[in-house]
Design a protein around this motif. Structure first.
Motif, mmCIF file in Angstrom:
data_model
loop_
_atom_site.group_PDB
_atom_site.id
_atom_site.type_symbol
_atom_site.label_atom_id
_atom_site.label_comp_id
_atom_site.label_asym_id
_atom_site.label_seq_id
_atom_site.Cartn_x
_atom_site.Cartn_y
_atom_site.Cartn_z
ATOM 1 N N LEU A 322 0.841 -1.206 0.000
ATOM 2 C CA LEU A 322 0.000 0.000 0.000
ATOM 3 C C LEU A 322 0.872 1.251 0.000
ATOM 4 C CD1 LEU A 322 -2.771 -0.900 2.647
ATOM 5 C CD2 LEU A 322 -2.861 -1.169 0.166
ATOM 6 N N MET A 323 1.926 1.232 0.808
ATOM 7 C CA MET A 323 2.811 2.399 0.896
ATOM 8 C C MET A 323 3.590 2.606 -0.402
ATOM 9 S SD MET A 323 2.184 3.800 3.763
ATOM 10 C CE MET A 323 0.494 3.280 3.381
ATOM 11 N N ASP A 324 4.003 1.523 -1.049
ATOM 12 C CA ASP A 324 4.733 1.636 -2.314
ATOM 13 C C ASP A 324 3.860 2.284 -3.394
ATOM 14 O OD1 ASP A 324 7.173 0.663 -1.537
ATOM 15 O OD2 ASP A 324 6.769 -1.404 -2.129
ATOM 16 N N VAL A 325 2.627 1.844 -3.484
ATOM 17 C CA VAL A 325 1.730 2.386 -4.502
ATOM 18 C C VAL A 325 1.427 3.859 -4.210
ATOM 19 C CG1 VAL A 325 -0.552 2.235 -5.559
ATOM 20 C CG2 VAL A 325 0.712 0.143 -5.021
ATOM 21 N N GLN A 326 1.186 4.163 -2.949
ATOM 22 C CA GLN A 326 0.919 5.558 -2.600
ATOM 23 C C GLN A 326 2.136 6.437 -2.892
ATOM 24 O OE1 GLN A 326 0.347 6.729 1.629
ATOM 25 N NE2 GLN A 326 -1.578 7.629 0.911
ATOM 26 N N SER A 327 3.315 5.924 -2.615
ATOM 27 C CA SER A 327 4.539 6.661 -2.909
ATOM 28 C C SER A 327 4.668 6.935 -4.402
ATOM 29 C CB SER A 327 5.757 5.875 -2.414
ATOM 30 O OG SER A 327 6.960 6.527 -2.761
ATOM 31 N N LEU A 328 4.333 5.945 -5.216
ATOM 32 C CA LEU A 328 4.363 6.125 -6.671
ATOM 33 C C LEU A 328 3.398 7.220 -7.112
ATOM 34 C CD1 LEU A 328 4.531 2.490 -8.088
ATOM 35 C CD2 LEU A 328 6.057 4.368 -8.718
ATOM 36 N N LYS A 329 2.199 7.187 -6.550
ATOM 37 C CA LYS A 329 1.195 8.186 -6.914
ATOM 38 C C LYS A 329 1.661 9.595 -6.537
ATOM 39 C CE LYS A 329 -2.760 7.340 -7.868
ATOM 40 N NZ LYS A 329 -3.496 7.301 -9.150
ATOM 41 N N VAL A 330 2.252 9.720 -5.365
ATOM 42 C CA VAL A 330 2.737 11.033 -4.926
ATOM 43 C C VAL A 330 3.892 11.503 -5.810
ATOM 44 C CG1 VAL A 330 3.870 12.291 -3.043
ATOM 45 C CG2 VAL A 330 1.967 10.742 -2.551
ATOM 46 N N LYS A 331 4.816 10.561 -6.153
ATOM 47 C CA LYS A 331 5.932 10.915 -7.039
ATOM 48 C C LYS A 331 5.404 11.404 -8.396
ATOM 49 C CE LYS A 331 9.413 7.700 -5.205
ATOM 50 N NZ LYS A 331 10.460 8.684 -4.870
ATOM 51 N N TYR A 332 4.420 10.708 -8.917
ATOM 52 C CA TYR A 332 3.840 11.098 -10.199
ATOM 53 C C TYR A 332 3.233 12.505 -10.099
ATOM 54 C CZ TYR A 332 0.735 10.904 -14.291
ATOM 55 O OH TYR A 332 0.087 11.175 -15.476
ATOM 56 N N GLY A 333 2.497 12.742 -9.026
ATOM 57 C CA GLY A 333 1.898 14.058 -8.831
ATOM 58 C C GLY A 333 2.947 15.142 -8.688
ATOM 59 N N ASP A 334 4.032 14.836 -7.963
ATOM 60 C CA ASP A 334 5.108 15.814 -7.790
ATOM 61 C C ASP A 334 5.764 16.158 -9.126
ATOM 62 O OD1 ASP A 334 4.702 15.998 -5.095
ATOM 63 O OD2 ASP A 334 6.301 14.597 -4.548
ATOM 64 N N ILE A 335 5.955 15.148 -9.975
ATOM 65 C CA ILE A 335 6.571 15.401 -11.280
ATOM 66 C C ILE A 335 5.661 16.261 -12.149
ATOM 67 C CG2 ILE A 335 7.308 14.326 -13.440
ATOM 68 C CD1 ILE A 335 8.378 11.993 -11.778
ATOM 69 N N THR A 336 4.372 15.972 -12.128
ATOM 70 C CA THR A 336 3.453 16.802 -12.914
ATOM 71 C C THR A 336 3.445 18.234 -12.393
ATOM 72 O OG1 THR A 336 1.542 16.149 -11.557
ATOM 73 C CG2 THR A 336 1.981 14.849 -13.541
ATOM 74 N N TYR A 337 3.599 18.395 -11.076
ATOM 75 C CA TYR A 337 3.669 19.742 -10.513
ATOM 76 C C TYR A 337 4.942 20.454 -10.971
ATOM 77 C CZ TYR A 337 3.614 23.593 -7.202
ATOM 78 O OH TYR A 337 3.629 24.849 -6.649
ATOM 79 N N ARG A 338 6.065 19.723 -11.013
ATOM 80 C CA ARG A 338 7.314 20.307 -11.506
ATOM 81 C C ARG A 338 7.183 20.732 -12.959
ATOM 82 N NH1 ARG A 338 11.950 16.095 -10.469
ATOM 83 N NH2 ARG A 338 13.112 17.637 -11.708
ATOM 84 N N ILE A 339 6.472 19.940 -13.744
ATOM 85 C CA ILE A 339 6.273 20.300 -15.144
ATOM 86 C C ILE A 339 5.424 21.557 -15.250
ATOM 87 C CG2 ILE A 339 5.254 19.562 -17.335
ATOM 88 C CD1 ILE A 339 6.009 16.697 -16.606
ATOM 89 N N THR A 340 4.415 21.675 -14.390
ATOM 90 C CA THR A 340 3.602 22.893 -14.374
ATOM 91 C C THR A 340 4.470 24.111 -14.080
ATOM 92 O OG1 THR A 340 1.619 21.717 -13.636
ATOM 93 C CG2 THR A 340 1.687 24.067 -13.218
ATOM 94 N N HIS A 341 5.349 23.980 -13.085
ATOM 95 C CA HIS A 341 6.266 25.070 -12.739
ATOM 96 C C HIS A 341 7.205 25.361 -13.918
ATOM 97 C CE1 HIS A 341 8.518 27.706 -10.119
ATOM 98 N NE2 HIS A 341 9.638 27.041 -10.350
ATOM 99 N N HIS A 342 7.643 24.316 -14.584
ATOM 100 C CA HIS A 342 8.522 24.432 -15.752
ATOM 101 C C HIS A 342 7.816 25.206 -16.868
ATOM 102 C CE1 HIS A 342 11.651 23.052 -18.564
ATOM 103 N NE2 HIS A 342 10.682 22.767 -19.409
ATOM 104 N N ILE A 343 6.576 24.878 -17.127
ATOM 105 C CA ILE A 343 5.799 25.548 -18.171
ATOM 106 C C ILE A 343 5.618 27.029 -17.835
ATOM 107 C CG2 ILE A 343 3.511 25.692 -19.248
ATOM 108 C CD1 ILE A 343 3.340 22.631 -18.953
ATOM 109 N N ASN A 344 5.368 27.328 -16.566
ATOM 110 C CA ASN A 344 5.136 28.714 -16.167
ATOM 111 C C ASN A 344 6.344 29.609 -16.423
ATOM 112 O OD1 ASN A 344 2.525 28.219 -15.335
ATOM 113 N ND2 ASN A 344 3.084 27.817 -13.216
ATOM 114 N N LYS A 345 7.540 29.038 -16.428
ATOM 115 C CA LYS A 345 8.739 29.841 -16.672
ATOM 116 C C LYS A 345 8.768 30.399 -18.092
ATOM 117 C CE LYS A 345 11.800 27.890 -13.182
ATOM 118 N NZ LYS A 345 13.132 27.320 -12.893
ATOM 119 N N TYR A 346 8.063 29.726 -18.997
ATOM 120 C CA TYR A 346 8.016 30.245 -20.370
ATOM 121 C C TYR A 346 7.200 31.536 -20.446
ATOM 122 C CZ TYR A 346 10.157 25.940 -22.032
ATOM 123 O OH TYR A 346 11.031 24.909 -22.244
#
Length: 397
Positions: A322-346
């Motif tokens: 359960l913890m492994d899957v939740q960790s994966l989901k959070v990592k995925y969400g964090d990466i999408t958030y980083r991409i959002t921040h990346h896009i905003n720099k443009y």
């Protein structure tokens, strides 16, 4: 994002692939949400039954306590004490059953989310290389797309060929131009080679007498466009270099995902190819739903099987999954958030150069494409909501 020249056919295919993946991702959300809702509704129903049972048992205990307290008959007192113990045992069984139900529902949710992530990761990986904005950004950095550059550059090349034997700088510029054919991609407008190019252009501009006003103005415009694009490309590259870190995070997450997936499939006695054929590559939403329903049943059966095999420590292995899957989901969400921040720099990049006299018109055209890109990304990946959902994906006892 590195400067890579894709063949037109490959690029078109990639763009179609991203569009297809994005559409399937949106469809995938509805399939996943439906099966997760089914799991939650079933757990809610089980909870109501158990809660009702516990309330009734507590009532019986209360009545027995009253009888035990008031009775003066030793025999009756003993019988009621025995009955009280039996009722408390029934209550404990109900509590244990509730625990099993929660673990069963949580592991079912974990497996549904885990399998569904494969269809979520692919469009995220394709995202940066197939969107119109990034293609337009590359074209904006290409000097041959500017009339003020092209007119002057053709004459600059003629000048270079005529005078290269008298200048080491121009001889090097000639070799660079000859090796690439033009400046569109092969000759960089940033870095060490760009300084040679600028020196050659400056020499060309200075060589034109003031009487040749039209030619000099043309050469000065070419030089101004080149220097403006060099500054623009330098700032752009600073932003794009951050994508290397995002790409690395994506690769690490993919590796982690594969490990967790293989581990859980082994636990359920399943093969990755079965998941690929029955779900990941399946285009029919009803068949994907049927597959997830089957997977849900397997996950539930596994929890019950572990409870029977190891009554003492059955929860431990499931908890780690359960913890492994939740960790994966959070990592995925964090990466999408980083991409959002990346896009905003443009946005900052465009604002800085859209009023530039030489390149502003081209840069300003990126605004609309960037807005479309951000809107598409936010609607498709929903970073904030995704992380929030990941942190609350399990029922807590």
């Amino acid at each position: 994002m590195k400067k890579i020249v894709f063949a037109l056919l490959v690029l078109c295919f990639s763009m179609r692939a991203f569009a297809a993946e994005t559409d399937s991702l949106i469809s995938e959300k509805s399939v996943r949400e439906k099966i997760l809702k089914d799991i939650q509704l079933n757990l809610d129903l089980q909870n109501k039954v158990i809660d009702s049972t516990i309330v009734k048992l507590d009532g019986r205990v209360g009545k027995l306590d009253s009888v035990i307290k008031l009775t003066g008959n030793p025999r009756e007192r003993i019988d009621k004490l025995v009955e009280r113990v039996q009722v408390l045992e029934e209550k404990q069984k109900a509590i244990e059953q509730n625990e099993i139900n929660v673990y069963e529902a949580n592991y079912q949710s974990a497996m549904i989310n885990l399998v569904s992530m494969d269809r979520e990761i692919k469009p995220l990986i394709l995202f940066h290389t197939t969107k119109d904005f990034f293609n337009a950004l590359t074209e904006t950095s290409n000097p041959v797309n500017y009339a003020g550059f092209s007119k002057g550059f053709d004459k600059f090349k003629v000048y270079v060929e005529k005078t290269k034997d008298n200048s080491a700088t121009l001889k090097t510029v000639s070799e660079i131009i000859a090796s690439t054919g033009n400046i569109s991609f092969g000759v960089p407008i940033v870095g060490a080679y760009s300084q040679l190019l600028f020196s050659g252009m400056a020499e060309y501009v200075n060589s034109i007498g003031h009487k040749r006003r039209e030619l000099k103005a043309e050469a000065e415009t070419m030089f101004a466009v080149t220097t403006a694009l060099s500054q623009f490309s330098t700032d752009k590259n600073l932003i794009e270099n951050e994508w290397d870190g995002i790409t690395q995070s994506l690769e690490e997450m993919q590796s982690y995902y594969d490990t967790v997936m293989e581990q859980n499939l082994r636990m359920l006695g399943m093969e990755r190819c079965d998941v690929n054929n029955g779900f990941t590559r399946q285009s029919d939403a009803s068949k994907r739903y049927a597959y997830l329903t089957m997977l849900r049943q397997k996950a539930g059966d596994y929890v019950l099987e572990m409870k029977k095999k190891d009554p003492k420590d059955w929860k431990e292995n499931i908890y780690y999954q359960l913890m492994d899957v939740q960790s994966l989901k959070v990592k995925y969400g964090d990466i999408t958030y980083r991409i959002t921040h990346h896009i905003n720099k443009y946005n900052v990049l465009i604002a800085k150069y859209k009023n530039n006299k030489q390149i502003g018109d081209h840069v300003a055209k990126l605004d609309e494409k960037l807005s479309e890109l951000k809107s598409t990304f936010d609607d498709t990946f929903e970073p904030v909501q995704y992380v929030h959902a990941a942190t609350q994906m399990y029922k807590v006892l």
